[in-house]
Design a protein around this motif. Structure first.
Motif, PDB file in Angstrom:
ATOM      1  N   SER A 280     -93.624   8.596  32.071  1.00  0.00           N
ATOM      2  CA  SER A 280     -92.802   7.650  31.314  1.00  0.00           C
ATOM      3  C   SER A 280     -91.379   7.531  31.857  1.00  0.00           C
ATOM      4  CB  SER A 280     -92.732   8.077  29.841  1.00  0.00           C
ATOM      5  OG  SER A 280     -91.917   9.239  29.695  1.00  0.00           O
ATOM      6  N   ILE A 281     -91.012   8.384  32.800  1.00  0.00           N
ATOM      7  CA  ILE A 281     -89.644   8.355  33.328  1.00  0.00           C
ATOM      8  C   ILE A 281     -89.342   6.979  33.916  1.00  0.00           C
ATOM      9  CG2 ILE A 281     -88.013   9.418  34.932  1.00  0.00           C
ATOM     10  CD1 ILE A 281     -89.923  11.798  35.056  1.00  0.00           C
ATOM     11  N   SER A 282     -88.207   6.439  33.539  1.00  0.00           N
ATOM     12  CA  SER A 282     -87.819   5.126  34.055  1.00  0.00           C
ATOM     13  C   SER A 282     -86.500   5.222  34.808  1.00  0.00           C
ATOM     14  CB  SER A 282     -87.698   4.119  32.908  1.00  0.00           C
ATOM     15  OG  SER A 282     -86.718   4.539  31.980  1.00  0.00           O
ATOM     16  N   PHE A 283     -86.373   4.373  35.821  1.00  0.00           N
ATOM     17  CA  PHE A 283     -85.171   4.343  36.649  1.00  0.00           C
ATOM     18  C   PHE A 283     -84.662   2.906  36.741  1.00  0.00           C
ATOM     19  CE2 PHE A 283     -87.695   7.906  38.127  1.00  0.00           C
ATOM     20  CZ  PHE A 283     -86.765   8.929  38.262  1.00  0.00           C
ATOM     21  N   SER A 284     -83.362   2.768  36.703  1.00  0.00           N
ATOM     22  CA  SER A 284     -82.738   1.486  37.043  1.00  0.00           C
ATOM     23  C   SER A 284     -82.059   1.667  38.394  1.00  0.00           C
ATOM     24  CB  SER A 284     -81.710   1.075  35.984  1.00  0.00           C
ATOM     25  OG  SER A 284     -80.650   2.018  35.922  1.00  0.00           O
ATOM     26  N   ILE A 285     -81.945   0.589  39.147  1.00  0.00           N
ATOM     27  CA  ILE A 285     -81.366   0.669  40.489  1.00  0.00           C
ATOM     28  C   ILE A 285     -80.128  -0.208  40.556  1.00  0.00           C
ATOM     29  CG2 ILE A 285     -81.774   0.326  42.952  1.00  0.00           C
ATOM     30  CD1 ILE A 285     -84.717   0.692  42.473  1.00  0.00           C
ATOM     31  N   GLU A 286     -79.041   0.399  40.963  1.00  0.00           N
ATOM     32  CA  GLU A 286     -77.778  -0.319  41.084  1.00  0.00           C
ATOM     33  C   GLU A 286     -77.280  -0.198  42.519  1.00  0.00           C
ATOM     34  OE1 GLU A 286     -75.055   1.246  38.236  1.00  0.00           O
ATOM     35  OE2 GLU A 286     -76.513   1.214  36.587  1.00  0.00           O
ATOM     36  N   SER A 287     -77.052  -1.349  43.164  1.00  0.00           N
ATOM     37  CA  SER A 287     -76.537  -1.331  44.532  1.00  0.00           C
ATOM     38  C   SER A 287     -75.015  -1.309  44.512  1.00  0.00           C
ATOM     39  CB  SER A 287     -77.033  -2.554  45.306  1.00  0.00           C
ATOM     40  OG  SER A 287     -76.604  -3.740  44.667  1.00  0.00           O
ATOM     41  N   ASP A 288     -74.432  -0.886  45.625  1.00  0.00           N
ATOM     42  CA  ASP A 288     -72.977  -0.766  45.704  1.00  0.00           C
ATOM     43  C   ASP A 288     -72.304  -2.105  45.987  1.00  0.00           C
ATOM     44  OD1 ASP A 288     -74.078  -0.914  48.256  1.00  0.00           O
ATOM     45  OD2 ASP A 288     -72.354   0.088  49.162  1.00  0.00           O
ATOM     46  N   HIS A 289     -73.106  -3.101  46.358  1.00  0.00           N
ATOM     47  CA  HIS A 289     -72.512  -4.379  46.751  1.00  0.00           C
ATOM     48  C   HIS A 289     -73.496  -5.503  46.435  1.00  0.00           C
ATOM     49  CE1 HIS A 289     -70.649  -7.475  49.299  1.00  0.00           C
ATOM     50  NE2 HIS A 289     -69.561  -6.716  49.292  1.00  0.00           N
ATOM     51  N   GLN A 290     -72.969  -6.652  46.070  1.00  0.00           N
ATOM     52  CA  GLN A 290     -73.812  -7.797  45.743  1.00  0.00           C
ATOM     53  C   GLN A 290     -74.677  -8.208  46.929  1.00  0.00           C
ATOM     54  OE1 GLN A 290     -74.076  -8.968  42.751  1.00  0.00           O
ATOM     55  NE2 GLN A 290     -75.502 -10.648  43.204  1.00  0.00           N
ATOM     56  N   ALA A 291     -74.159  -7.945  48.137  1.00  0.00           N
ATOM     57  CA  ALA A 291     -74.909  -8.306  49.342  1.00  0.00           C
ATOM     58  C   ALA A 291     -76.182  -7.480  49.480  1.00  0.00           C
ATOM     59  CB  ALA A 291     -74.029  -8.119  50.577  1.00  0.00           C
ATOM     60  N   HIS A 292     -76.235  -6.360  48.771  1.00  0.00           N
ATOM     61  CA  HIS A 292     -77.407  -5.491  48.847  1.00  0.00           C
ATOM     62  C   HIS A 292     -78.409  -5.778  47.730  1.00  0.00           C
ATOM     63  CE1 HIS A 292     -75.105  -2.231  51.319  1.00  0.00           C
ATOM     64  NE2 HIS A 292     -75.647  -3.164  52.084  1.00  0.00           N
ATOM     65  N   ARG A 293     -78.235  -6.908  47.059  1.00  0.00           N
ATOM     66  CA  ARG A 293     -79.147  -7.240  45.961  1.00  0.00           C
ATOM     67  C   ARG A 293     -80.585  -7.377  46.464  1.00  0.00           C
ATOM     68  NH1 ARG A 293     -78.862  -8.877  40.828  1.00  0.00           N
ATOM     69  NH2 ARG A 293     -80.531 -10.194  40.004  1.00  0.00           N
ATOM     70  N   LYS A 294     -80.727  -8.013  47.639  1.00  0.00           N
ATOM     71  CA  LYS A 294     -82.068  -8.157  48.205  1.00  0.00           C
ATOM     72  C   LYS A 294     -82.646  -6.791  48.548  1.00  0.00           C
ATOM     73  CE  LYS A 294     -84.707 -10.491  51.828  1.00  0.00           C
ATOM     74  NZ  LYS A 294     -84.652 -11.392  53.015  1.00  0.00           N
ATOM     75  N   VAL A 295     -81.789  -5.930  49.078  1.00  0.00           N
ATOM     76  CA  VAL A 295     -82.231  -4.567  49.398  1.00  0.00           C
ATOM     77  C   VAL A 295     -82.664  -3.856  48.125  1.00  0.00           C
ATOM     78  CG1 VAL A 295     -81.524  -2.329  50.314  1.00  0.00           C
ATOM     79  CG2 VAL A 295     -80.739  -4.428  51.414  1.00  0.00           C
ATOM     80  N   ARG A 296     -81.904  -4.094  47.061  1.00  0.00           N
ATOM     81  CA  ARG A 296     -82.234  -3.478  45.773  1.00  0.00           C
ATOM     82  C   ARG A 296     -83.613  -3.932  45.307  1.00  0.00           C
ATOM     83  NH1 ARG A 296     -84.358  -4.744  40.974  1.00  0.00           N
ATOM     84  NH2 ARG A 296     -83.709  -3.304  39.345  1.00  0.00           N
ATOM     85  N   ASP A 297     -83.902  -5.224  45.459  1.00  0.00           N
ATOM     86  CA  ASP A 297     -85.197  -5.752  45.031  1.00  0.00           C
ATOM     87  C   ASP A 297     -86.338  -5.174  45.870  1.00  0.00           C
ATOM     88  OD1 ASP A 297     -83.878  -7.249  43.146  1.00  0.00           O
ATOM     89  OD2 ASP A 297     -83.848  -9.092  44.348  1.00  0.00           O
ATOM     90  N   ILE A 298     -86.102  -5.063  47.181  1.00  0.00           N
ATOM     91  CA  ILE A 298     -87.134  -4.494  48.062  1.00  0.00           C
ATOM     92  C   ILE A 298     -87.374  -3.024  47.713  1.00  0.00           C
ATOM     93  CG2 ILE A 298     -87.724  -3.907  50.447  1.00  0.00           C
ATOM     94  CD1 ILE A 298     -86.104  -6.333  51.335  1.00  0.00           C
ATOM     95  N   LEU A 299     -86.268  -2.304  47.455  1.00  0.00           N
ATOM     96  CA  LEU A 299     -86.383  -0.887  47.102  1.00  0.00           C
ATOM     97  C   LEU A 299     -87.122  -0.719  45.779  1.00  0.00           C
ATOM     98  CD1 LEU A 299     -85.703   2.078  47.622  1.00  0.00           C
ATOM     99  CD2 LEU A 299     -83.482   1.698  46.529  1.00  0.00           C
ATOM    100  N   ALA A 300     -86.802  -1.569  44.812  1.00  0.00           N
ATOM    101  CA  ALA A 300     -87.469  -1.496  43.510  1.00  0.00           C
ATOM    102  C   ALA A 300     -88.965  -1.738  43.656  1.00  0.00           C
ATOM    103  CB  ALA A 300     -86.856  -2.518  42.554  1.00  0.00           C
ATOM    104  N   LYS A 301     -89.320  -2.728  44.473  1.00  0.00           N
ATOM    105  CA  LYS A 301     -90.735  -3.035  44.689  1.00  0.00           C
ATOM    106  C   LYS A 301     -91.445  -1.884  45.391  1.00  0.00           C
ATOM    107  CE  LYS A 301     -93.796  -6.502  46.771  1.00  0.00           C
ATOM    108  NZ  LYS A 301     -93.855  -7.770  47.556  1.00  0.00           N
ATOM    109  N   ALA A 302     -90.764  -1.312  46.385  1.00  0.00           N
ATOM    110  CA  ALA A 302     -91.376  -0.215  47.137  1.00  0.00           C
ATOM    111  C   ALA A 302     -91.551   1.026  46.264  1.00  0.00           C
ATOM    112  CB  ALA A 302     -90.524   0.115  48.363  1.00  0.00           C
ATOM    113  N   LEU A 303     -90.552   1.341  45.438  1.00  0.00           N
ATOM    114  CA  LEU A 303     -90.665   2.491  44.540  1.00  0.00           C
ATOM    115  C   LEU A 303     -91.758   2.261  43.500  1.00  0.00           C
ATOM    116  CD1 LEU A 303     -86.926   3.491  43.918  1.00  0.00           C
ATOM    117  CD2 LEU A 303     -88.632   4.755  45.220  1.00  0.00           C
ATOM    118  N   SER A 304     -91.859   1.031  43.011  1.00  0.00           N
ATOM    119  CA  SER A 304     -92.913   0.703  42.042  1.00  0.00           C
ATOM    120  C   SER A 304     -94.290   0.906  42.655  1.00  0.00           C
ATOM    121  CB  SER A 304     -92.764  -0.743  41.560  1.00  0.00           C
ATOM    122  OG  SER A 304     -91.542  -0.915  40.855  1.00  0.00           O
TER     123      SER A 304
END
Length: 331
Positions: free
Chosen positions: A218-242
């Motif tokens: 049940s553990i849940s994680f939110s992902i926050e990037s350090d820069h708006q430019a890394h939003r796409k990276v954040r989405d890719i990372l979220a998908k990969a972790l999922s």
């Protein structure tokens, strides 16, 4: 003419000398014990016979024969002296539980075959071969192992996971239950190696297992990037972790993952290389709980594919690192 007593004496000496010469030429009798050619049998004992050649150090040959006997005995139990046992992995590979189970299983010591005794030894008459007979009380070992399993069942049943504590504290308690379960599983598997029936999981223990697994999954994680430019990276990372079975949410989560990623893209002879170096911080209620540094590299004929492959590798490593955080509470 010599007297009769003198002749008799000379004849006696000649006969004795002849006997001595014959004895000197005789090969020593090798009275081998029966266990060398016929393995002892017992309903509760297991035996193993080993041998080793004497290459100049008889004591070393004896030790080698003892080790050979232990290994021969262990083969009858279908184990090794180091008893490299593994628990069956019940969780799906697409779950946090799987990552946690794998990590705990690697950290819990394996069961060693103990109680093997050298019951007898023998050295051939020509001093060229050492033999050893190893014995193991299988029934006694099985009884002791059963007692260990039942004691672990009591410990697991008595374990309580506090519902009103922080998530990290609950995880620590759930992991403690999982560690006991892994120990139980290895001891139970050892029973089968001892040719005894494994003990079924009591309902009270199964309940605690399900409770711990449910909490971990049940553990849940939110992902926050350090820069708006890394939003796409954040989405890719979220998908990969999922895809690794890790629950990622955009809303309120148990832990926040704050990350920075430095990218290096290279093109050499028509091949694109993507190197990602990340720094990830695990936060709970605004407090840092752990942090991880990770560096990965991937290649492809296409730039976007190289970066995607690098992110997948990064997610795989982060999945293992997050499991380490869950198990140990630290990086």
């Amino acid at each position: 003419m010599a007297s009769n007593p003198l002749i008799a004496t000379l004849l006696s000496v000649a006969v004795l000398s002849g006997c001595g010469a014959n004895n000197a030429n005789q090969t020593p009798v090798d009275n081998k014990p029966a266990w060398i050619t016929a393995m002892p049998s017992s309903s509760y004992m297991i035996y193993g016979v080993g041998s080793a050649q004497n290459t100049g150090d008889l004591q070393q040959a004896k030790l080698a024969a003892q080790e050979s006997a232990r290994l021969a005995l262990a083969k009858q139990l279908n184990v090794t002296i180091s008893a490299n046992t593994r628990i069956e992995q019940s969780a799906s590979e697409k779950s946090m539980q799987f990552h946690v189970d794998e990590l705990i299983n690697s950290q819990v010591p394996d069961i060693h075959l103990q109680g093997v005794k050298i019951e007898d030894e023998y050295v051939s008459a020509d001093q060229q071969t050492a033999f050893a007979l190893a014995a193991f009380n299988r029934t006694e070992a099985a009884m002791q192992t059963e007692l260990t399993v039942r004691a672990l069942d009591e410990d697991i049943t008595a374990f309580a996971i506090a519902a009103n504590s922080s998530k990290s504290q609950q995880l620590k308690q759930a992991v403690a239950v999982k560690e006991l379960l892994v120990k139980r599983s290895k001891q139970n598997h050892h029973l089968t190696q001892l040719q005894a029936a494994p003990l079924p999981l009591p309902a009270s223990v199964r309940d605690k297992q399900q409770q711990a697994d449910a909490l971990i999954n049940s553990i849940s994680f939110s992902i926050e990037s350090d820069h708006q430019a890394h939003r796409k990276v954040r989405d890719i990372l979220a998908k990969a972790l999922s895809s690794q079975g890790i629950k990622v949410t955009t809303g309120e989560a148990d832990f926040a993952l704050k990350f920075t990623v430095d990218w290096q893209d290279m093109n050499k002879a028509g091949t694109f290389y993507s190197v990602a170096e990340s720094y990830l911080v695990v936060m709970e209620n605004g407090k840092e709980q752990a942090h991880f540094n990770t560096k990965v590299k991937a290649a492809s004929s296409y730039k976007d594919t190289a970066k995607s492959n690098a992110m997948t590798k990064l997610a795989n490593k982060l999945g293992t690192q997050l499991a380490q955080f869950v198990v140990t509470g630290k990086s």
